[in-house]
Design a protein around this motif. Structure first.
Motif, PDB file in Angstrom:
ATOM      1  N   VAL A   1      -2.656 -10.358   3.287  1.00 37.42           N
ATOM      2  CA  VAL A   1      -2.838  -9.825   1.940  1.00 37.42           C
ATOM      3  C   VAL A   1      -3.122 -10.987   1.000  1.00 37.42           C
ATOM      4  CG1 VAL A   1      -1.436  -8.893   0.066  1.00 37.42           C
ATOM      5  CG2 VAL A   1      -1.452  -7.755   2.293  1.00 37.42           C
ATOM      6  N   SER A   2      -4.194 -10.891   0.211  1.00 35.35           N
ATOM      7  CA  SER A   2      -4.621 -12.061  -0.563  1.00 35.35           C
ATOM      8  C   SER A   2      -4.959 -11.757  -2.017  1.00 35.35           C
ATOM      9  CB  SER A   2      -5.846 -12.703   0.104  1.00 35.35           C
ATOM     10  OG  SER A   2      -5.640 -12.881   1.473  1.00 35.35           O
ATOM     11  N   SER A   3      -4.397 -10.673  -2.594  1.00 38.67           N
ATOM     12  CA  SER A   3      -4.612 -10.435  -4.028  1.00 38.67           C
ATOM     13  C   SER A   3      -3.276 -10.136  -4.692  1.00 38.67           C
ATOM     14  CB  SER A   3      -5.562  -9.253  -4.250  1.00 38.67           C
ATOM     15  OG  SER A   3      -4.868  -8.032  -4.018  1.00 38.67           O
ATOM     16  N   PRO A   4      -3.145 -10.465  -5.989  1.00 38.92           N
ATOM     17  CA  PRO A   4      -1.877 -10.195  -6.689  1.00 38.92           C
ATOM     18  C   PRO A   4      -1.523  -8.703  -6.645  1.00 38.92           C
ATOM     19  CG  PRO A   4      -3.314 -11.577  -8.033  1.00 38.92           C
ATOM     20  CD  PRO A   4      -4.120 -11.168  -6.849  1.00 38.92           C
ATOM     21  N   GLU A   5      -2.537  -7.822  -6.721  1.00 34.95           N
ATOM     22  CA  GLU A   5      -2.259  -6.377  -6.743  1.00 34.95           C
ATOM     23  C   GLU A   5      -1.655  -5.930  -5.412  1.00 34.95           C
ATOM     24  OE1 GLU A   5      -5.304  -7.736  -7.451  1.00 34.95           O
ATOM     25  OE2 GLU A   5      -4.985  -7.695  -9.632  1.00 34.95           O
ATOM     26  N   LEU A   6      -2.234  -6.412  -4.304  1.00 37.15           N
ATOM     27  CA  LEU A   6      -1.699  -6.008  -2.996  1.00 37.15           C
ATOM     28  C   LEU A   6      -0.361  -6.683  -2.709  1.00 37.15           C
ATOM     29  CD1 LEU A   6      -5.008  -5.924  -0.951  1.00 37.15           C
ATOM     30  CD2 LEU A   6      -3.534  -3.982  -1.484  1.00 37.15           C
ATOM     31  N   ALA A   7      -0.178  -7.900  -3.238  1.00 33.50           N
ATOM     32  CA  ALA A   7       1.124  -8.571  -3.068  1.00 33.50           C
ATOM     33  C   ALA A   7       2.196  -7.741  -3.774  1.00 33.50           C
ATOM     34  CB  ALA A   7       1.067  -9.979  -3.655  1.00 33.50           C
ATOM     35  N   LYS A   8       1.852  -7.213  -4.951  1.00 40.19           N
ATOM     36  CA  LYS A   8       2.805  -6.383  -5.696  1.00 40.19           C
ATOM     37  C   LYS A   8       3.172  -5.133  -4.891  1.00 40.19           C
ATOM     38  CE  LYS A   8       3.497  -4.163 -10.130  1.00 40.19           C
ATOM     39  NZ  LYS A   8       2.938  -3.739 -11.388  1.00 40.19           N
ATOM     40  N   GLU A   9       2.153  -4.574  -4.250  1.00 46.49           N
ATOM     41  CA  GLU A   9       2.360  -3.371  -3.432  1.00 46.49           C
ATOM     42  C   GLU A   9       3.340  -3.666  -2.274  1.00 46.49           C
ATOM     43  OE1 GLU A   9       1.402   0.616  -2.815  1.00 46.49           O
ATOM     44  OE2 GLU A   9       0.768  -0.639  -4.478  1.00 46.49           O
ATOM     45  N   VAL A  10       3.119  -4.802  -1.596  1.00 49.94           N
ATOM     46  CA  VAL A  10       3.958  -5.149  -0.432  1.00 49.94           C
ATOM     47  C   VAL A  10       5.380  -5.527  -0.852  1.00 49.94           C
ATOM     48  CG1 VAL A  10       4.284  -6.902   1.387  1.00 49.94           C
ATOM     49  CG2 VAL A  10       2.023  -5.922   0.999  1.00 49.94           C
ATOM     50  N   LEU A  11       5.479  -6.344  -1.905  1.00 51.11           N
ATOM     51  CA  LEU A  11       6.785  -6.943  -2.221  1.00 51.11           C
ATOM     52  C   LEU A  11       7.598  -6.121  -3.203  1.00 51.11           C
ATOM     53  CD1 LEU A  11       5.460 -10.595  -2.607  1.00 51.11           C
ATOM     54  CD2 LEU A  11       6.580  -9.622  -0.609  1.00 51.11           C
ATOM     55  N   HIS A  12       6.895  -5.287  -3.990  1.00 52.00           N
ATOM     56  CA  HIS A  12       7.603  -4.570  -5.054  1.00 52.00           C
ATOM     57  C   HIS A  12       7.510  -3.057  -4.867  1.00 52.00           C
ATOM     58  CE1 HIS A  12       9.098  -3.742  -9.056  1.00 52.00           C
ATOM     59  NE2 HIS A  12       8.010  -3.031  -9.292  1.00 52.00           N
ATOM     60  N   THR A  13       6.295  -2.502  -5.059  1.00 52.22           N
ATOM     61  CA  THR A  13       6.156  -1.043  -5.042  1.00 52.22           C
ATOM     62  C   THR A  13       6.594  -0.450  -3.702  1.00 52.22           C
ATOM     63  OG1 THR A  13       4.189  -1.522  -6.352  1.00 52.22           O
ATOM     64  CG2 THR A  13       4.556   0.787  -5.788  1.00 52.22           C
ATOM     65  N   GLN A  14       6.146  -1.047  -2.622  1.00 46.49           N
ATOM     66  CA  GLN A  14       6.566  -0.568  -1.298  1.00 46.49           C
ATOM     67  C   GLN A  14       7.490  -1.590  -0.625  1.00 46.49           C
ATOM     68  OE1 GLN A  14       3.969   1.791   1.188  1.00 46.49           O
ATOM     69  NE2 GLN A  14       2.221   0.992   0.071  1.00 46.49           N
ATOM     70  N   GLY A  15       8.379  -2.146  -1.444  1.00 44.38           N
ATOM     71  CA  GLY A  15       9.271  -3.217  -0.970  1.00 44.38           C
ATOM     72  C   GLY A  15      10.152  -2.788   0.190  1.00 44.38           C
ATOM     73  N   VAL A  16      10.545  -1.514   0.230  1.00 45.96           N
ATOM     74  CA  VAL A  16      11.389  -1.053   1.341  1.00 45.96           C
ATOM     75  C   VAL A  16      10.548  -0.942   2.610  1.00 45.96           C
ATOM     76  CG1 VAL A  16      12.761   0.885   2.210  1.00 45.96           C
ATOM     77  CG2 VAL A  16      12.989   0.159  -0.176  1.00 45.96           C
ATOM     78  N   GLU A  17       9.385  -0.293   2.479  1.00 48.86           N
ATOM     79  CA  GLU A  17       8.509  -0.086   3.645  1.00 48.86           C
ATOM     80  C   GLU A  17       8.106  -1.406   4.297  1.00 48.86           C
ATOM     81  OE1 GLU A  17       8.383   1.408   0.801  1.00 48.86           O
ATOM     82  OE2 GLU A  17       7.894   3.523   1.000  1.00 48.86           O
ATOM     83  N   PHE A  18       7.848  -2.430   3.453  1.00 53.67           N
ATOM     84  CA  PHE A  18       7.382  -3.712   3.995  1.00 53.67           C
ATOM     85  C   PHE A  18       8.477  -4.792   3.935  1.00 53.67           C
ATOM     86  CE2 PHE A  18       3.407  -1.576   2.821  1.00 53.67           C
ATOM     87  CZ  PHE A  18       2.714  -1.706   4.021  1.00 53.67           C
ATOM     88  N   GLY A  19       9.725  -4.364   3.838  1.00 49.23           N
ATOM     89  CA  GLY A  19      10.829  -5.317   3.625  1.00 49.23           C
ATOM     90  C   GLY A  19      11.463  -5.841   4.896  1.00 49.23           C
ATOM     91  N   SER A  20      10.905  -5.513   6.072  1.00 48.76           N
ATOM     92  CA  SER A  20      11.487  -6.030   7.309  1.00 48.76           C
ATOM     93  C   SER A  20      10.806  -7.345   7.697  1.00 48.76           C
ATOM     94  CB  SER A  20      11.348  -4.999   8.423  1.00 48.76           C
ATOM     95  OG  SER A  20      12.323  -3.993   8.232  1.00 48.76           O
TER      96      SER A  20
END
Ligand code: HEM
Length: 504
Positions: free
Chosen positions: A81-100
């Motif tokens: 992932v290489s954009s601030p918007e997608l980083a936000k999605e991974v780390l914040h908005t979908q933080g649980v889904e991608f938190g492992s």
């Protein structure tokens, strides 16, 4: 082999590959996968992209395939992932889904398949470990309890460097002394212990084993066996060495530090005020919250996550200050003006020094110690940027590229602390801007930021206050070649630096 036979063999091989692709397409789930190079059976993209998946090579691939792309590395899916918007999605908005977290074959060994905190999946065990580690490590109370110790350690570095006559002439490898300082900073917190000198036999053992652990884990040389299960037998020797290092290391932590502290707590009158981190952790073990192995893995995590990252960042900051004398002079002027000439910087002072803060941020931006964050993972099938992400994909957020993409930063390739006082003055290191995530952000972000920033401030401040830092005679610049790893970044060659004491 005659030509006809060769032709037939190649044809058969080609037909097999096509058949395998067709079968896998027919049998596989219908995913709308992120773009990426076309994989071949068994090897995936490994033959095309190779082993060296460092932050710069992944940035080049992002320029080719876009802000999200998929590499099929043998049996492993790697999503970058290489954009601030997608980083936000991974780390914040979908933080649980991608938190492992994913672990490869080597990290499985060093973390006992996730019995630690850093490499465990997002769930009960992680929550418990994070809660148990918070009071002894990650609060402002810890900073206040230990900051005088850190100031004393930095003062001791200054004294030791001044004592060595070659410091001011041919130069010294400053990093060696700073490494001892970082061990002392963290071993004071963990065990109320420090090491007297770089030659202390216990320190020498510890440094060697931690160094081996890091090298073995961050190397790309074992990728083939991790990606491609049929090649794993060739990795047996490597994995055996990893197991030996892991056993010897945990044994050392146990025999020389944990057991000693256990003994101290049973023989001395308990004093709540003087508890060090391991006392809190052992309390949790006595209450049955964690087991003996978890205790050792916490010690393992701190040895890697805290000491190396902070040391690398200090080393980078010094290298940049040596290579940019005008920035070094400006920083020294700020220290002299705000604190007064001769007043040695303390932790509370670090908050009054905007240029020092800007130098630290700029170091963390250009020379990010963990440029790909620690790999994230989705336990279940997920969606990202409109694409399907198969369960258990390794998700790398290329935080280095977010902070160095010229589309998002003015003259991004320059070491220019002024940017954090001018056009980027609102950007902090705590993740308030998704272009700048040196410590990550969200659930799995770095809890150690609260310790790392004051230690960086005190150390860099004291060095610049007390010395003029220069390249060795005959060199105009230090070599700042980078060494990237599975997700780390440090300087390749530890520089010799001339440290000329200032007279006050
Ligand atoms: C300059 C120094 C440091 C840098 C650049 C740094 C950076 C990071 C990064 C990028 C992550 C991963 C974030 C993610 O995956 O989203 C992380 C995780 C972590 N860091 Fe740090 N770190 C530093 C110092 C420290 C210190 C001093 C400690 C402990 C005292 C520490 C403890 C941890 C732990 C325990 C995690 C794992 C968190 C989790 O998985 O939930 N770090 N760090």
């Amino acid at each position: 082999m005659d030509l006809l036979l060769l032709e037939k063999t190649l044809l058969a091989l080609f037909a097999t590959v096509i058949l395998a692709i067709a079968i896998s397409k027919l049998c596989g789930k219908k995913y709308r996968l992120p773009p990426g190079p076309l994989p071949v059976p068994v090897f995936g993209n490994w033959l095309q992209v190779g082993d060296d998946l460092n932050h710069r090579n992944l940035s080049d691939l992002a320029r080719k395939f876009g802000d999200i792309f998929l590499l099929r590395m043998g049996q492993r899916n790697l999503v970058v992932v290489s954009s601030p918007e997608l980083a936000k999605e991974v780390l914040h908005t979908q933080g649980v889904e991608f938190g492992s977290r994913t672990r490869n074959v080597v990290f499985d060994i060093f973390t006992g398949k996730g019995q630690d905190m850093v490499f465990t999946v997002y769930g009960e065990h992680w929550r418990k470990m994070r809660r148990i580690m918070t009071v002894p490590f990650f609060t402002n109370k810890v900073v206040q309890q230990y900051r005088q110790g850190w100031e004393a350690e930095a003062a001791s570095v200054v004294e030791d460097v001044k004592k060595r006559p070659e410091s001011a002439t041919t130069g010294i490898v400053l990093r060696r002394r700073l490494q001892l300082m970082m061990y002392n900073n963290m071993y004071r917190i963990m065990f109320d212990r420090r090491f007297e000198s770089e030659e202390d036999p216990l320190f020498v053992k510890l440094r060697a084993l931690n160094g081996e652990r890091s090298r073995l884990a961050q190397s790309f040389e074992y990728n083939y066996g991790d990606f491609i299960p049929i090649l794993r037998p060739f990795l047996r020797g490597y994995l055996r060495i990893c197991k030996e290092v892991k056993e010897r290391r945990l044994q050392l932590f146990n025999d020389y530090f944990v057991q000693e502290r256990k003994l101290a707590s049973t023989t001395s009158v308990s004093n709540e005020g003087l508890k060090c981190a391991i006392d809190h952790i052992l309390d949790a073990q006595h209450k049955g919250e964690i087991n003996e192995d978890n205790v050792l893995y916490i010690v393992e995590n701190i040895n890697v996550a805290a000491i190396e990252t902070t040391l690398w960042s200090i080393e980078w900051a010094i290298a940049e200050l040596v290579n940019h004398p005008e920035i070094q002079t400006k920083l020294r002027r700020e220290l002299d003006t705000v604190l007064g000439v001769g007043h040695q910087i303390t932790e509370p002072d670090t908050h009054k020094l905007p240029y020092l803060q800007a130098v630290i941020k700029e170091t963390l931006r250009l020379r990010m110690a963990i440029p790909l964050l620690v790999p994230h993972m989705n336990l279940h099938d997920a969606k990202l940027g409109g694409y399907d992400i198969p369960a258990e994909s390794k998700i790398l957020v290329n935080a280095w590229w977010l902070a160095n993409n010229p589309a998002n930063w003015d003259r991004s390739e320059e070491f220019r602390p002024e940017r954090f006082l001018e056009e980027e003055s609102k950007v902090e290191a705590n993740g308030n801007d998704f272009r700048f995530l040196p410590f990550g952000v969200g659930r799995r972000s770095c809890p150690g930021i609260i310790l790392a920033l004051p230690i960086l401030g005190i150390t860099i401040g004291r060095l610049v206050q007390n010395f003029e830092l220069l390249p060795p005679p005959g060199c105009s610049k230090l070599d700042t070649t980078e060494k990237g790893g599975q997700f780390s970044l440090h300087i390749l060659n530890h520089s010799t630096i001339v440290a000329k004491p200032r007279t006050f």
